[in-house]
Design a protein around this motif. Structure first.
Motif, PDB file in Angstrom:
ATOM      1  N   SER A 177      -2.143   6.188   5.292  1.00 30.04           N
ATOM      2  CA  SER A 177      -0.949   6.246   4.440  1.00 30.04           C
ATOM      3  C   SER A 177      -1.168   5.392   3.199  1.00 30.04           C
ATOM      4  O   SER A 177      -2.043   4.531   3.164  1.00 30.04           O
ATOM      5  CB  SER A 177       0.265   5.739   5.217  1.00 30.04           C
ATOM      6  OG  SER A 177       0.116   4.363   5.473  1.00 30.04           O
ATOM      7  N   LEU A 196      -5.315  -1.812  12.727  1.00 28.85           N
ATOM      8  CA  LEU A 196      -4.641  -1.498  11.461  1.00 28.85           C
ATOM      9  C   LEU A 196      -5.454  -2.130  10.341  1.00 28.85           C
ATOM     10  O   LEU A 196      -5.624  -3.342  10.318  1.00 28.85           O
ATOM     11  CB  LEU A 196      -3.220  -2.075  11.490  1.00 28.85           C
ATOM     12  CG  LEU A 196      -2.521  -2.226  10.140  1.00 28.85           C
ATOM     13  CD1 LEU A 196      -2.227  -0.868   9.533  1.00 28.85           C
ATOM     14  CD2 LEU A 196      -1.238  -3.012  10.301  1.00 28.85           C
ATOM     15  N   VAL A 206      -0.434  -0.167  -1.127  1.00 25.30           N
ATOM     16  CA  VAL A 206      -0.916  -0.555   0.190  1.00 25.30           C
ATOM     17  C   VAL A 206      -1.390   0.692   0.924  1.00 25.30           C
ATOM     18  O   VAL A 206      -0.611   1.578   1.239  1.00 25.30           O
ATOM     19  CB  VAL A 206       0.194  -1.273   0.983  1.00 25.30           C
ATOM     20  CG1 VAL A 206      -0.322  -1.638   2.357  1.00 25.30           C
ATOM     21  CG2 VAL A 206       0.642  -2.500   0.232  1.00 25.30           C
ATOM     22  N   THR A 229      -4.575   3.438  10.238  1.00 23.02           N
ATOM     23  CA  THR A 229      -4.103   2.961  11.537  1.00 23.02           C
ATOM     24  C   THR A 229      -4.653   3.855  12.640  1.00 23.02           C
ATOM     25  O   THR A 229      -4.647   5.075  12.509  1.00 23.02           O
ATOM     26  CB  THR A 229      -2.571   3.039  11.607  1.00 23.02           C
ATOM     27  OG1 THR A 229      -2.054   2.647  10.352  1.00 23.02           O
ATOM     28  CG2 THR A 229      -2.013   2.145  12.679  1.00 23.02           C
ATOM     29  N   ILE A 261      -8.617  -6.722   1.633  1.00 25.52           N
ATOM     30  CA  ILE A 261      -8.638  -5.884   2.816  1.00 25.52           C
ATOM     31  C   ILE A 261      -8.344  -6.791   3.998  1.00 25.52           C
ATOM     32  O   ILE A 261      -8.715  -7.949   3.998  1.00 25.52           O
ATOM     33  CB  ILE A 261      -9.994  -5.166   2.954  1.00 25.52           C
ATOM     34  CG1 ILE A 261      -9.855  -3.985   3.897  1.00 25.52           C
ATOM     35  CG2 ILE A 261     -11.076  -6.093   3.419  1.00 25.52           C
ATOM     36  CD1 ILE A 261     -10.987  -3.004   3.744  1.00 25.52           C
ATOM     37  N   GLU A 262      -7.632  -6.257   4.969  1.00 24.77           N
ATOM     38  CA  GLU A 262      -7.155  -7.112   6.046  1.00 24.77           C
ATOM     39  C   GLU A 262      -7.130  -6.291   7.327  1.00 24.77           C
ATOM     40  O   GLU A 262      -6.693  -5.139   7.319  1.00 24.77           O
ATOM     41  CB  GLU A 262      -5.736  -7.539   5.694  1.00 24.77           C
ATOM     42  CG  GLU A 262      -5.249  -8.761   6.418  1.00 24.77           C
ATOM     43  CD  GLU A 262      -3.878  -9.124   5.871  1.00 24.77           C
ATOM     44  OE1 GLU A 262      -2.911  -8.778   6.554  1.00 24.77           O
ATOM     45  OE2 GLU A 262      -3.805  -9.690   4.762  1.00 24.77           O
ATOM     46  N   GLU A 275       4.243  -1.173  -2.442  1.00 24.82           N
ATOM     47  CA  GLU A 275       4.995  -2.328  -1.939  1.00 24.82           C
ATOM     48  C   GLU A 275       5.030  -3.332  -3.074  1.00 24.82           C
ATOM     49  O   GLU A 275       4.069  -4.063  -3.289  1.00 24.82           O
ATOM     50  CB  GLU A 275       4.314  -2.932  -0.707  1.00 24.82           C
ATOM     51  CG  GLU A 275       4.785  -2.325   0.580  1.00 24.82           C
ATOM     52  CD  GLU A 275       4.106  -2.966   1.794  1.00 24.82           C
ATOM     53  OE1 GLU A 275       3.661  -4.133   1.705  1.00 24.82           O
ATOM     54  OE2 GLU A 275       4.038  -2.288   2.829  1.00 24.82           O
ATOM     55  N   ALA A 306      -2.414  -2.919  15.458  1.00 26.96           N
ATOM     56  CA  ALA A 306      -1.464  -1.822  15.338  1.00 26.96           C
ATOM     57  C   ALA A 306      -0.652  -1.660  16.625  1.00 26.96           C
ATOM     58  O   ALA A 306       0.240  -0.815  16.688  1.00 26.96           O
ATOM     59  CB  ALA A 306      -2.179  -0.521  15.005  1.00 26.96           C
ATOM     60  N   LYS A 316      -3.047   2.146   4.250  1.00 27.71           N
ATOM     61  CA  LYS A 316      -3.231   1.727   5.642  1.00 27.71           C
ATOM     62  C   LYS A 316      -3.982   2.792   6.422  1.00 27.71           C
ATOM     63  O   LYS A 316      -3.663   3.976   6.321  1.00 27.71           O
ATOM     64  CB  LYS A 316      -1.873   1.489   6.302  1.00 27.71           C
ATOM     65  CG  LYS A 316      -1.222   0.215   5.844  1.00 27.71           C
ATOM     66  CD  LYS A 316       0.068  -0.034   6.582  1.00 27.71           C
ATOM     67  CE  LYS A 316       0.667  -1.338   6.083  1.00 27.71           C
ATOM     68  NZ  LYS A 316       2.072  -1.442   6.411  1.00 27.71           N
ATOM     69  N   ARG A 321      -5.092  -3.511   0.075  1.00 31.90           N
ATOM     70  CA  ARG A 321      -4.023  -3.820  -0.874  1.00 31.90           C
ATOM     71  C   ARG A 321      -4.598  -3.879  -2.283  1.00 31.90           C
ATOM     72  O   ARG A 321      -5.455  -4.703  -2.553  1.00 31.90           O
ATOM     73  CB  ARG A 321      -3.442  -5.175  -0.500  1.00 31.90           C
ATOM     74  CG  ARG A 321      -1.987  -5.383  -0.790  1.00 31.90           C
ATOM     75  CD  ARG A 321      -1.573  -6.753  -0.285  1.00 31.90           C
ATOM     76  NE  ARG A 321      -1.350  -6.727   1.144  1.00 31.90           N
ATOM     77  CZ  ARG A 321      -0.178  -6.421   1.690  1.00 31.90           C
ATOM     78  NH1 ARG A 321       0.845  -6.132   0.936  1.00 31.90           N
ATOM     79  NH2 ARG A 321      -0.035  -6.403   3.003  1.00 31.90           N
ATOM     80  N   THR A 328      -5.567  -2.748   6.392  1.00 36.24           N
ATOM     81  CA  THR A 328      -4.696  -2.683   5.220  1.00 36.24           C
ATOM     82  C   THR A 328      -5.504  -2.978   3.969  1.00 36.24           C
ATOM     83  O   THR A 328      -6.117  -4.030   3.855  1.00 36.24           O
ATOM     84  CB  THR A 328      -3.567  -3.720   5.342  1.00 36.24           C
ATOM     85  OG1 THR A 328      -2.998  -3.600   6.634  1.00 36.24           O
ATOM     86  CG2 THR A 328      -2.504  -3.473   4.295  1.00 36.24           C
TER      87      THR A 328
END
Lengths: 466, 226
Positions: A385, A456, A394, A398, A446-447, A389, A451, A396, A460, A458
């Protein structure tokens, strides 16, 4: 360099010299100004006094005639601290007064302004003094002179001269003191910085500059230098890790490759055997090239040169492309991959690199989400997705697979790090590092997170201000 | 076809020339930029294979000069620089394809043949036909033995590219580049899975298979075994 030369070249000496020069100039200007002003004021007062006396004496003369003036002058002349008086007749004979010698032409001079002249008094010492005098013509050829000695003004000058001398002496003293303190306090700290940096240059990267905690400029300097050292140490550590990794992760397959060829050569000569050995050799070298390319790409991305021109790309297009690319593979692995919520966002990125990063993330999810631990069973789904934000985009990725333990999440972003359970799968251990490098190149982060269940990831990326 | 190889590495050049001849082509070799520029300028070649970094003269400038003179001989650039921006500069200079070193010969051969094919007239064909498989580029329809075969848009483009190069080997990276327009390394056999899906749609249930896997190289769509 001579000892004197060294002293002269120190910052403390130069600072003290500058202070000394500046304050001396200031003091001299100040004192000169004061002496000039007082001179003016004193002269004004003398003039007033003289004018007052003349007024009084003319007053006396108007009521009592010349005789009264002579009497008044005789009386006044003898008083202590008296002004100067002289009265002459038309032939220039002195009738009364306390001045013995004045320049001859002086009495011929008429006019109202006061002037400065040398004179001698009666009785006392025979030295010449300076006085400010005014001469007045009286009726009948008589002349009257009234004046004040200038000794007072000279005394004042002397006082100011002494003050000046004292001030300069004080300046020199203060300059010496400041030199002492600057050299003791400031230069000592600079010297300690020099010593520490020498130690660091010699190879001791753990060395740090002393921070006294006073929060002065030196502390701030030490703080930022320490931060810089921290970063250098980290980078060097990274470099060392990378070379260790290269040694291990490139040498191992090279050794394997060599062994295989050697085994084939030493074994029974058969064209089938050779063929098989050569085919695996090509496969192995292709994998090596792949790893090598990935390493080079990371290095290139980390050096901050974006590959290919950046362009305005709709994030949804990239996501759809990559998801579509991987969809059959996911299905083949018994997983589902789909595009989740995607906001229509256009941003300036490298389409290739972001595509690669996304591909790596999806590839990881497909490779490592399964198998689930014993006793668990659920269909694995990967969702990609992209939402806005605040000022960030963002993205993601997952999955609901086994996820990564919190302790390992930071570690897997490093180069060549492969977790135990992933060793059985093909891969170089560079996919996440490359994704992280791509994120950094786009000023993003990146993180890895949880999940619940699953992993997950992420990504950003900063969006330009609207 | 006649191929001019401009490459300074003697061993690589000798190997390439030999392999190209074995594949049925005529190959000439120039060992430096100046010689290469002269030979390319004489014309008569179907494809140029140009190394980017050459002694005496940069490979890109040779191609630039040819293009300035209106010579449109397709050129494949070889380079040790494999990054996307290098590819972009290469293509901007007038190159038609870009292959980073090290490469597999099968990849190079497939690309050279694809480039030569591109030049041939009749490129604007609207109907591709291989055996009883038909692809209509205008109406976006595919039929095998007269029976319509429904395809996803991407599958259509995949088949279109394969049929455009019917009888030629098409490698996985060529497919990724031309059908998906990405140049990265997909790490997994993503392309294989797409092709096998396509194959199940166009070959399954029909007599003779048309979409073949060429071992160690890629795919080829054609009638009959080679």
């Amino acid at each position: 360099m001579s000892a004197l030369g060294r002293v002269v070249r120190t910052t403390a000496f130069k600072l003290s010299a500058i202070y000394f020069a500046v304050f001396s100039v200031f003091a001299i200007v100040f004192i000169l100004y004061i002496s000039y002003s007082t001179n003016v004021v004193l002269a004004e007062r003398l003039r007033d006094t003289i004018a007052g006396e003349i007024r009084e004496l003319t007053e006396v003369g108007r009521s009592g005639g010349l005789r009264a003036i002579v009497n008044a002058i005789e009386e006044r002349s003898t008083q202590p601290g008296a002004s100067l008086y002289l009265i002459t007749d038309m032939n220039g004979r002195i009738l009364a007064g306390n001045v013995s010698d004045v320049p001859e032409q002086l009495l011929e001079r008429s006019g109202s302004g006061a002037i400065t002249v040398p004179y001698q008094r009666y009785s006392e010492d025979k030295t010449e003094h300076l006085a400010m005098v005014q001469v007045l013509r009286l009726p009948g050829g008589f002349r009257m002179l009234v004046g004040r000695d200038l000794g007072e003004r000279d005394q004042f000058r002397a006082i100011i001269g002494r003050a000046l001398a004292w001030a300069v002496a004080l300046m020199i003293g203060l300059a010496l003191v400041s030199w002492f303190f600057v050299s003791r306090r400031v230069l000592k700290r600079i010297d300690s910085v020099t010593a520490t940096s020498r130690r660091i240059m010699a190879g001791d990267l753990t060395g740090r500059l002393e921070v006294t905690g006073t929060g002065d400029e030196f502390d701030r300097l030490a703080d930022s230098l320490n931060a810089m050292l921290e970063r250098i140490e980290l980078l060097l550590q990274g470099l060392k890790d990378v070379s260790d990794n290269i040694a291990h992760d490139l040498k191992t397959p090279l050794t394997r490759l060599r062994n295989r060829v050697e085994t084939a050569l030493n074994g029974e000569p058969s064209s089938d055997g050779y063929r098989a050995a050569l085919e695996t050799t090509i496969e192995e070298s292709d994998r090596l090239i792949q790893t090598f390319n990935a390493l080079l790409m990371i290095a290139r991305v980390e050096a901050g040169s974006p590959d290919g021109a950046l362009s305005d790309v709709e994030i949804g297009t990239i996501i759809n492309d990559v998801v579509e690319l991987y969809e059959p593979v996911a299905e083949e692995n018994g997983m589902t991959i789909r595009v989740g919520q995607v906001d229509p966002i256009k941003l300036r990125i490298s389409r290739e690199l972001l595509g690669q990063a996304l591909a790596n993330l999806i590839d990881n999810a497909i490779k490592y989400a399964a198998p689930l631990p014993c006793g668990q069973s659920r269909p694995i789904t990967v969702v990609v997705s992209a939402v806005r934000e605040g000022s960030h985009l963002v993205v993601k990725v997952t999955d609901n697979g086994i996820g990564i333990a919190a302790a390992d999440r930071q570690r897997v972003l490093q180069r060549f790090v492969r977790l135990e359970q992933s060793r059985s799968q093909p891969g170089s251990g560079l996919g996440l590092s490359l994704a992280a490098a791509v994120a950094r190149l786009h000023h993003g982060t990146i993180e890895l997170g949880d999940a619940n269940p699953g992993l997950l990831v992420t990504l950003r990326l900063p969006l330009p201000p609207p | 076809m006649r191929i001019l190889l401009i490459e300074d590495d003697k061993e690589a050049a000798a190997y390439l020339c030999k392999a190209l001849r074995e594949a049925g082509h005529m190959a000439d070799h120039a060992a430096d930029g100046d010689t290469g520029a002269v030979m390319a300028g004489e014309g008569g070649y179907d494809v140029l294979v140009v190394d980017r970094m050459l002694p005496r003269r940069d490979g890109l400038s040779i191609i630039e000069d040819l293009r300035k003179r209106g010579d449109q001989t397709p050129a494949l650039i070889l380079s040790a620089l494999g990054q996307v921006d290098d590819r972009v500069t290469g293509l901007r200079a007038g190159g038609d394809d870009y292959l980073p070193k090290p490469y597999a010969f099968s990849e190079l051969l497939a690309r050279v043949e694809a480039l030569a094919r591109r030049r041939k007239p009749g490129e604007a064909e609207t109907l591709y036909r291989v055996g009883d498989l038909e692809l209509d580029r205008l109406r976006h329809t595919v039929a095998r033995a007269g029976k319509p075969v429904p395809l996803q848009p991407r599958e259509f483009r995949l088949l279109e590219y394969l049929m455009k190069h019917a009888g030629q080997v098409v490698t996985r990276t060529m497919l990724l580049e031309n059908v998906w327009d990405y140049h990265f390394d997909p790490q997994t056999n993503v392309i294989d899975v797409h092709v096998s899906r396509l194959r199940s749609k166009i070959d399954k249930g029909f007599g003779e298979p048309l979409l073949h896997t060429v071992r160690g190289a890629g795919y080829m769509i054609r009638v009959g075994a080679r």
